[in-house]
Design an enzyme around this catalytic site. Structure first.
Site, PDB file in Angstrom:
ATOM      1  N   ARG A  77     -16.163  13.198  -1.422  1.00 13.65           N
ATOM      2  CA  ARG A  77     -14.792  13.469  -1.855  1.00 13.65           C
ATOM      3  C   ARG A  77     -14.448  12.526  -3.013  1.00 13.65           C
ATOM      4  O   ARG A  77     -14.495  11.309  -2.854  1.00 13.65           O
ATOM      5  CB  ARG A  77     -13.827  13.226  -0.689  1.00 13.65           C
ATOM      6  CG  ARG A  77     -12.373  13.305  -1.085  1.00 13.65           C
ATOM      7  CD  ARG A  77     -11.423  13.030   0.081  1.00 13.65           C
ATOM      8  NE  ARG A  77     -10.068  13.063  -0.433  1.00 13.65           N
ATOM      9  CZ  ARG A  77      -9.155  12.126  -0.226  1.00 13.65           C
ATOM     10  NH1 ARG A  77      -9.418  11.079   0.550  1.00 13.65           N
ATOM     11  NH2 ARG A  77      -7.969  12.230  -0.764  1.00 13.65           N
ATOM     12  N   GLU A 166      -2.298  11.763   0.243  1.00 10.35           N
ATOM     13  CA  GLU A 166      -1.271  10.900   0.830  1.00 10.35           C
ATOM     14  C   GLU A 166       0.078  10.951   0.098  1.00 10.35           C
ATOM     15  O   GLU A 166       0.532   9.939  -0.458  1.00 10.35           O
ATOM     16  CB  GLU A 166      -1.766   9.448   0.865  1.00 10.35           C
ATOM     17  CG  GLU A 166      -2.970   9.250   1.743  1.00 10.35           C
ATOM     18  CD  GLU A 166      -3.278   7.768   2.021  1.00 10.35           C
ATOM     19  OE1 GLU A 166      -2.602   6.897   1.443  1.00 10.35           O
ATOM     20  OE2 GLU A 166      -4.182   7.504   2.821  1.00 10.35           O
ATOM     21  N   ASN A 292      -6.217  10.801   6.764  1.00 12.29           N
ATOM     22  CA  ASN A 292      -6.633   9.444   6.422  1.00 12.29           C
ATOM     23  C   ASN A 292      -6.059   8.524   7.483  1.00 12.29           C
ATOM     24  O   ASN A 292      -4.844   8.480   7.688  1.00 12.29           O
ATOM     25  CB  ASN A 292      -6.092   9.013   5.049  1.00 12.29           C
ATOM     26  CG  ASN A 292      -6.737   9.789   3.905  1.00 12.29           C
ATOM     27  OD1 ASN A 292      -7.651  10.577   4.123  1.00 12.29           O
ATOM     28  ND2 ASN A 292      -6.257   9.546   2.703  1.00 12.29           N
ATOM     29  N   TYR A 294      -6.145   4.545   9.043  1.00 12.51           N
ATOM     30  CA  TYR A 294      -6.551   3.134   8.950  1.00 12.51           C
ATOM     31  C   TYR A 294      -6.078   2.334  10.163  1.00 12.51           C
ATOM     32  O   TYR A 294      -6.820   1.524  10.703  1.00 12.51           O
ATOM     33  CB  TYR A 294      -6.012   2.503   7.649  1.00 12.51           C
ATOM     34  CG  TYR A 294      -6.737   3.047   6.434  1.00 12.51           C
ATOM     35  CD1 TYR A 294      -7.888   2.434   5.964  1.00 12.51           C
ATOM     36  CD2 TYR A 294      -6.291   4.197   5.783  1.00 12.51           C
ATOM     37  CE1 TYR A 294      -8.584   2.933   4.879  1.00 12.51           C
ATOM     38  CE2 TYR A 294      -6.987   4.710   4.693  1.00 12.51           C
ATOM     39  CZ  TYR A 294      -8.128   4.082   4.242  1.00 12.51           C
ATOM     40  OH  TYR A 294      -8.824   4.594   3.177  1.00 12.51           O
ATOM     41  N   GLU A 354     -10.528   9.943   5.064  1.00 15.87           N
ATOM     42  CA  GLU A 354     -10.662   8.513   4.750  1.00 15.87           C
ATOM     43  C   GLU A 354     -10.567   7.714   6.042  1.00 15.87           C
ATOM     44  O   GLU A 354      -9.682   7.957   6.870  1.00 15.87           O
ATOM     45  CB  GLU A 354      -9.540   7.991   3.844  1.00 15.87           C
ATOM     46  CG  GLU A 354      -9.667   8.330   2.396  1.00 15.87           C
ATOM     47  CD  GLU A 354      -8.532   7.740   1.545  1.00 15.87           C
ATOM     48  OE1 GLU A 354      -8.036   6.637   1.863  1.00 15.87           O
ATOM     49  OE2 GLU A 354      -8.161   8.407   0.568  1.00 15.87           O
TER      50      GLU A 354
HETATM   51  C1  BGC Z   1      -5.704   5.582  -0.345  1.00 13.35           C
HETATM   52  C2  BGC Z   1      -6.799   4.883  -1.125  1.00 13.35           C
HETATM   53  C3  BGC Z   1      -6.758   3.398  -0.824  1.00 13.35           C
HETATM   54  C4  BGC Z   1      -7.011   3.196   0.646  1.00 13.35           C
HETATM   55  C5  BGC Z   1      -6.998   1.737   1.086  1.00 13.35           C
HETATM   56  C6  BGC Z   1      -5.514   5.078   1.055  1.00 13.35           C
HETATM   57  O1  BGC Z   1      -4.162   4.901   1.273  1.00 13.35           O
HETATM   58  O2  BGC Z   1      -5.882   6.976  -0.383  1.00 13.35           O
HETATM   59  O3  BGC Z   1      -6.626   5.144  -2.480  1.00 13.35           O
HETATM   60  O4  BGC Z   1      -7.652   2.683  -1.600  1.00 13.35           O
HETATM   61  O5  BGC Z   1      -6.025   3.850   1.396  1.00 13.35           O
HETATM   62  O6  BGC Z   1      -5.764   1.153   0.817  1.00 13.35           O
END
Ligand code: BGC
Length: 462
Positions: A77, A166, A292, A294, A354
């Site tokens: 991607r 995002e 995405n 995290y 992501e």
């Molecule tokens: C974004 C990326 C960013 C990653 C880490 C995501 O919010 O799509 O561009 O580098 O998180 O912060």
């Protein structure tokens, strides 16, 4: 022209974005973007870093494709830079910019890797910002025009498209809080930037379909909103945060309506910037939803006099990455399972577009980068995806953010998310221990898949 490879039922990959890796910001007719302007403004980017060179991927992409081939990934991607394709944000295409993406896509296909192109990863052409950016409704129409130009040129070989990356972060950091380009601090007055991105997504989806695209997705960031305590006020604050982060960018696309914004003092059925027919345009059928993930977010009731109906709080006693982000893999399972339960039949297949972590591990005396903390993070999150699949989530792919250490927006080069270390002085690429771990995982899962292991979901995604 090489044919698109057939994807397995569960695809493994990596993700990047144009502005964070390409460099060459003034080459071959590329126009300025809001990020060039923002980076050139003193005090906006840590240590004044800029993305003028970044990973020099614009020139070094064959080397980067070779790395991807070594990883053994199914999908890559990347994003196309709007200011490279259409420097003025309107009007004629820049053929040299499209040539670059054609070379990239052809190189990927020759390496047996399926490309997934994101059309917008935050690098708005500056001329469009000068006329209002995403606050201006016309930007949605310009975006659809850019989508059509790009798909007409690449669509014969590129089948997988993502419209936006995002839109929540772009609205929140770029238009509400001013921490990202274009740097506005409009707080709740940034909401038109949400709606116009959603409208742009719908119009671009129509344009992509008209150009023959067979697989279209939207990528959102998702974060479970965890109430600070069992108190009703904290629970209500978490509900409001969820409406803003998840509902605002998911409900219109999947359900054709905006979520309940009464906590913000707004009637979501009578938002002044939503015109007749917009929600029908936005709610285009999709082939997948990009997730995405995290970390989760802990939400408390707001302190008095706060403009928003929530506060963001810290988690107690959890490990954090170098970015200070909490490491809570169960949030991945929760995200995928809650999407599945809450949206039911309206939910298309999910793709983790992501997932990754920032750890700055220096090379040792032999030049090896032993980033076992990243291996721990990623393996726990892959396991969390497996758990979600077992609980009924239809997940079709998992992509690590990111292939390379890169320009991490307002943090410049300080946060390193890559499976591959980049020396930003020499541009030398060194695969980290996590790179070898990921290559092994993909190889093992591929063997397991043949025998019908977890992650082996049914259905046609092509
Ligand atoms: C974004 C990326 C960013 C990653 C880490 C995501 O919010 O799509 O561009 O580098 O998180 O912060």
């Amino acid at each position: 022209m090489v044919a698109t490879p057939r994807l397995p039922d569960f695809a493994w990959g990596v993700a990047t974005s144009a502005y964070q890796i390409e460099g060459a910001t003034a080459e071959d007719g590329r126009g300025p973007s809001v990020w060039d302007t923002f980076s050139a403004t003193p005090g906006k980017i840590r240590d004044g870093h800029t993305a003028e060179t970044a990973c020099d991927h614009y020139r070094r992409f064959p080397e980067d494709i070779a790395l991807m081939r070594d990883l053994g990934i199914d999908v890559y991607r990347f994003s196309t830079a709007w200011p490279r394709v259409q420097p003025g944000g309107a009007g004629p295409a820049n053929e040299a910019g499209l040539d670059f993406y054609e070379r990239l896509v052809d190189g990927l296909l020759e390496a047996g890797i399926t490309p997934i192109a994101t059309l917008y990863h935050w690098d708005l052409p500056q001329p469009l910002e000068d006329s209002g950016g995403w606050i201006d409704r016309d930007t949605a129409h310009r975006f659809a025009e850019y989508a059509a130009i790009t798909a007409e040129r690449l669509g014969d070989r590129l089948r997988h498209w993502i419209t936006l990356n995002e839109p929540f972060e772009h609205m929140a950091l770029g238009y509400a809080l001013g921490q990202h380009a274009p740097g506005h601090t409009y707080l709740l007055d940034s909401l038109p930037a949400a709606h116009h991105q959603m409208l742009g997504h719908g119009l671009a989806t129509l344009a992509l379909r008209a150009a023959g695209a067979s697989h279209v997705m939207l990528t959102n960031s998702y974060t479970p909103a965890i109430p600070f305590s069992g108190n009703e006020t904290d629970i209500a604050a978490a509900r409001d945060y969820d409406a803003l982060h998840r509902g605002l960018f998911t409900d219109p696309v999947l359900l054709g309506r905006y979520p309940d914004f009464s906590g913000f003092g707004l009637d979501s059925a009578a938002l002044p910037f939503v015109k007749d027919g917009d929600l029908d345009t936005i709610a285009q059928p999709l082939d997948g939803l990009g997730v995405n993930y995290y970390n989760p977010t802990r939400i408390a009731a707001p302190a008095p006099e706060t403009p928003l109906p929530f506060d963001i709080a810290e988690f107690d006693h959890v490990p954090t990455t170098d970015f200070g982000w909490p490491v809570i893999p169960s949030g991945m399972t929760q995200t995928l399972v809650e999407l599945t339960e809450d949206y039911g039949d309206a939910l298309p297949p999910l793709w983790v577009t992501e997932n990754g972590c920032s750890y700055d591990i220096a090379p040792d005396a032999e030049g090896r980068i032993d980033d076992r903390v990243r291996i721990d993070y990623l393996s726990a999150h892959v396991k969390a995806v497996d758990d979600a699949i077992e609980q009924g989530a239809d997940v079709r792919g998992y992509l690590v953010w990111s292939l390379l250490d890169n320009f991490e927006w307002a943090e410049g080069y300080h946060q390193r998310f890559g499976l591959v270390h980049v020396d930003f002085e020499t541009q030398a690429r060194t695969p980290k221990a996590s790179f070898d771990w990921y290559a092994d995982l993909i190889a093992q899962r591929r063997e397991g898949d043949d025998a019908g292991a977890p992650g082996d979901t049914a259905g046609d995604q092509h």
